[in-house]
Scaffold this motif. Sequence first.
Motif, PDB file in Angstrom:
ATOM      1  N   ALA A 148      -5.586  -7.267  -7.830  1.00 35.73           N
ATOM      2  CA  ALA A 148      -5.178  -8.475  -7.442  1.00 35.73           C
ATOM      3  C   ALA A 148      -5.776  -9.624  -8.401  1.00 35.73           C
ATOM      4  N   GLY A 149      -4.854 -10.534  -8.515  1.00 34.50           N
ATOM      5  CA  GLY A 149      -5.135 -11.748  -9.514  1.00 34.50           C
ATOM      6  C   GLY A 149      -4.411 -11.550 -10.842  1.00 34.50           C
ATOM      7  N   LEU A 252      -4.325 -11.504  -3.082  1.00 33.26           N
ATOM      8  CA  LEU A 252      -4.888 -10.330  -1.967  1.00 33.26           C
ATOM      9  C   LEU A 252      -4.881  -8.916  -2.434  1.00 33.26           C
ATOM     10  N   THR A 253      -6.037  -8.484  -2.097  1.00 30.76           N
ATOM     11  CA  THR A 253      -6.107  -7.109  -2.408  1.00 30.76           C
ATOM     12  C   THR A 253      -5.567  -6.174  -1.390  1.00 30.76           C
ATOM     13  N   GLU A 256      -7.420  -6.640   2.129  1.00 30.98           N
ATOM     14  CA  GLU A 256      -6.956  -7.725   2.828  1.00 30.98           C
ATOM     15  C   GLU A 256      -5.616  -7.486   3.475  1.00 30.98           C
ATOM     16  N   PHE A 257      -4.587  -6.943   2.789  1.00 27.95           N
ATOM     17  CA  PHE A 257      -3.009  -6.804   3.616  1.00 27.95           C
ATOM     18  C   PHE A 257      -3.529  -5.921   4.745  1.00 27.95           C
ATOM     19  N   ALA A 258      -4.100  -4.865   4.479  1.00 28.06           N
ATOM     20  CA  ALA A 258      -4.489  -3.762   5.609  1.00 28.06           C
ATOM     21  C   ALA A 258      -4.868  -4.678   6.836  1.00 28.06           C
ATOM     22  N   ASP A 259      -6.217  -5.748   6.473  1.00 25.27           N
ATOM     23  CA  ASP A 259      -6.647  -6.194   7.284  1.00 25.27           C
ATOM     24  C   ASP A 259      -5.719  -7.172   8.052  1.00 25.27           C
TER      25      ASP A 259
END
Length: 280
Positions: A148-149, A252-253, A256-259
């Motif tokens: 990410a980034g 987004l990691t 975070e997508f899973a969250d």
Amino acid sequence: MHIKPKKSLGQNFLADKNILSKMVSACAISGDDIVLEIGAGMGDLTQMLAQRAKEVYALEIDRRVFGALKQRLSAYPNCRLLEGDILKFDIARFARERSYNRKIKVIGNIPYYISTPIIEHLIRYRTVIDTVFMTVQKEFARRVVASAGSKEYGSLSCFVRYYAEGRIIFEIKKGSFKPSPKVDSCFLSLKFREIPAVDVFGEGPLFELIRAAFNQRRKTLRNALKSYLDGALLENFLKDKGIDRNVRAERLTLVEFADICNYMAARGALRKHLTVTKNK
Ligand code: SAH
């Protein structure tokens, strides 16, 4: 015997013996290993694999090379030539029929234009595969392992990371192949995880969400996902997590997508066109 390389089959043969040795050592093959090679070509890599592994199955689609290949490999009783297309090859059945008690290694210098379909295909059979080693276009390898980034980070990075740990082992210059392709390459490894990298409500919705987010990667996440998710809930989520409300997908990691996916699912707020396929 000379065979005119077919561009349509991605026939760029590895001509550099040092690179071949480096590849084979990187695969850390032991005398117990079962190897499936994708695209044996003239068998240079195959022979070296056969010298180390317990058994090597060399899959090749091009019948023209069979005669020469068979002859070259005849010195290795632990090596079998298989005719076929990797994209149609049932690896689970292959493993079952031989009832191995260990997972196989898949190794190949593969045609680059089918890198993604090959990875998708191998992921389907991840329960019988330990590690995949393959040469791919350098830019593709960077996209696979990107975090990410970075500008190479995208849905491919997330998709692969979910199932595997990817690593670029080394770069290979185009001059090491015959004929030389137009691009440089990398030797890439994918070690399949025992369990996926994140715990998610459903893989289908997760990947659909990630694809939608990166489809419009220059937009803010809220805008990119407008038609997918309840905007107010997404905004709440970002606030709860202390994430900038104008964040873009590339920041987004996978976690975070899973969250996001789990947060929305828990509130019954995944839009209905997100095909909800619950993890088995
Ligand atoms: N391993 C050899 C050849 C690499 S070239 C070397 O390193 O020199 C890629 C090889 O993959 C070619 O021999 C080509 O015929 C084969 N190939 C192309 N598409 C394939 C497919 N769908 N399934 C299996 N092999 C394929």
